[in-house]
Design a protein around this motif. Structure first.
Motif, short mmCIF file in Angstrom:
data_model
loop_
_atom_site.label_atom_id
_atom_site.label_comp_id
_atom_site.label_asym_id
_atom_site.label_seq_id
_atom_site.Cartn_x
_atom_site.Cartn_y
_atom_site.Cartn_z
N ALA A 1 -2.18 -0.85 0.15
CA ALA A 1 -3.29 -0.44 1.01
C ALA A 1 -4.63 -0.77 0.35
O ALA A 1 -5.57 -1.22 1.01
CB ALA A 1 -3.20 1.05 1.31
N THR A 2 -4.72 -0.57 -0.95
CA THR A 2 -5.94 -0.90 -1.69
C THR A 2 -6.23 -2.39 -1.61
O THR A 2 -7.38 -2.82 -1.41
CB THR A 2 -5.81 -0.47 -3.17
OG1 THR A 2 -5.65 0.94 -3.23
CG2 THR A 2 -7.04 -0.88 -3.97
N GLU B 1 -7.43 -3.31 1.99
CA GLU B 1 -8.81 -2.85 2.20
C GLU B 1 -9.80 -3.74 1.44
O GLU B 1 -10.88 -4.07 1.95
CB GLU B 1 -8.95 -1.39 1.75
CG GLU B 1 -10.29 -0.78 2.09
CD GLU B 1 -10.33 0.71 1.81
OE1 GLU B 1 -11.43 1.28 1.81
OE2 GLU B 1 -9.25 1.32 1.61
N PRO C 1 -3.20 0.36 -8.76
CA PRO C 1 -4.13 0.07 -7.66
C PRO C 1 -5.46 -0.51 -8.16
O PRO C 1 -6.04 -1.39 -7.51
CB PRO C 1 -4.32 1.44 -7.00
CG PRO C 1 -3.06 2.18 -7.29
CD PRO C 1 -2.66 1.74 -8.66
N THR D 1 4.25 -1.03 1.44
CA THR D 1 3.20 -0.32 2.18
C THR D 1 2.70 0.88 1.38
O THR D 1 2.31 1.89 1.96
CB THR D 1 3.71 0.14 3.56
OG1 THR D 1 4.90 0.92 3.38
CG2 THR D 1 4.02 -1.05 4.45
N ASN D 2 2.71 0.78 0.07
CA ASN D 2 2.29 1.89 -0.77
C ASN D 2 0.77 1.89 -0.97
O ASN D 2 0.05 1.07 -0.38
CB ASN D 2 3.02 1.83 -2.13
CG ASN D 2 2.85 0.47 -2.81
OD1 ASN D 2 1.81 -0.16 -2.67
ND2 ASN D 2 3.88 0.05 -3.53
N ASN D 3 0.29 2.79 -1.81
CA ASN D 3 -1.15 2.92 -2.02
C ASN D 3 -1.76 1.66 -2.63
O ASN D 3 -2.89 1.28 -2.31
CB ASN D 3 -1.45 4.12 -2.92
CG ASN D 3 -1.17 5.44 -2.24
OD1 ASN D 3 -1.17 5.51 -1.01
ND2 ASN D 3 -0.91 6.49 -3.01
N THR D 4 -1.02 1.01 -3.52
CA THR D 4 -1.51 -0.22 -4.12
C THR D 4 -1.71 -1.30 -3.07
O THR D 4 -2.74 -1.99 -3.04
CB THR D 4 -0.54 -0.73 -5.20
OG1 THR D 4 -0.39 0.27 -6.21
CG2 THR D 4 -1.04 -2.01 -5.83
#
Length: 259
Positions: free
Chosen positions: A84-85, A88, A54, A79-82
């Motif tokens: 999302a980062t 954003e 990320p 749609t994982n944390n990476t």
């Protein structure tokens, strides 16, 4: 172009190839490091920036946004944390024209990202030209309604979302609707059922991004992009058939359509 992920590379190739075939002069793809060699084998004209965490993803996206005139995000990013980062980072750090598709829209269905985007779009100082390209289910997720509601009120709900986000919404369907917060809505009458094939939406994302890069407004890019995509789809169906045509055939057909 922020596209692809550890296990998905085709979406980045289709969107990237379509953007270059439709007039984008230079393309940089931000993707997972495992996709670099695969993409360069098929699309050597593109530059590749890679990430594997990320933290490196956010840095890679920032570097690309400084360089580029237009940003597109979503095809195959997961749609994982990476992911999302990355989304954003895009929302918070750039006012350049933006195309959002696929997994970027699935992430947008989470209220925190939707409200973040809405906040930035409703502030004249941070507003950008914005095009979202959801299919009915993605639109239903974003709006928090069921698919049946979308199908019975498709024009009204698409227009409402366009006004809420100060954006252009391209609602993909058998008859794709293009709604703007500023202009009269348009309905595309070209295309065929063979275009409901995996990767077709990635091609459309690349086309719209290229048109934005060439100086068209968000509404013009949405309307013209959908039309070119549909005409290329009709040519692909003519040369093959609606059952056998692939997203890559739509992409290749752009050459003759533009000529």
């Amino acid at each position: 172009l922020i596209a692809g992920s550890k296990n998905i590379g085709g979406a980045a190739i289709l969107a990237g190839k379509a953007s270059m075939m439709c007039g984008c002069g230079m393309l940089k793809i931000c993707t997972h490091k495992e996709q670099k060699s695969e993409i360069l084998t098929v699309l050597p004209e593109a530059m590749i920036d890679t990430y594997d965490t990320p933290e490196t993803a956010a840095e890679t996206v920032m570097n690309g946004m400084v360089w580029a005139d237009v940003i597109a995000i979503g095809p195959g990013i997961d749609t994982n944390n990476t992911s999302a980062t990355m989304l954003e980072t895009v929302i918070k750090n750039s006012t350049k024209p933006l195309v959002m598709d696929a997994d970027a829209l699935n992430l947008l269905a989470k209220s925190e990202y939707f409200h973040l985007l809405k906040e930035y779009q409703n502030n004249p100082e941070t507003r950008r030209s914005l095009v979202l390209t959801p299919h009915p289910l993605e639109l239903a997720r974003i709006l928090g309604v069921n698919k049946e509601t979308i199908m019975t009120s498709r024009l009204e709900l698409t227009k409402d979302l366009a006004c809420e986000l100060q954006a252009v919404i391209v609602k993909k369907d058998a008859r794709t609707i293009i709604c703007s917060h500023q202009f009269t809505s348009a309905i595309n009458l070209c295309g065929n059922s063979g275009m409901a094939t995996a990767g077709s939406g990635d091609v459309l994302t690349g086309i719209i991004a290229a048109l934005l890069a060439m100086g068209l407004s968000d509404y013009e890019a949405g309307v013209v992009g959908v039309y070119l995509h549909a005409k290329a789809g009709d040519l692909a169906a003519y040369n093959k058939n609606e059952y056998s045509m692939l997203a890559g055939d739509i992409c290749e057909s752009l050459i003759s359509i533009l000529k």
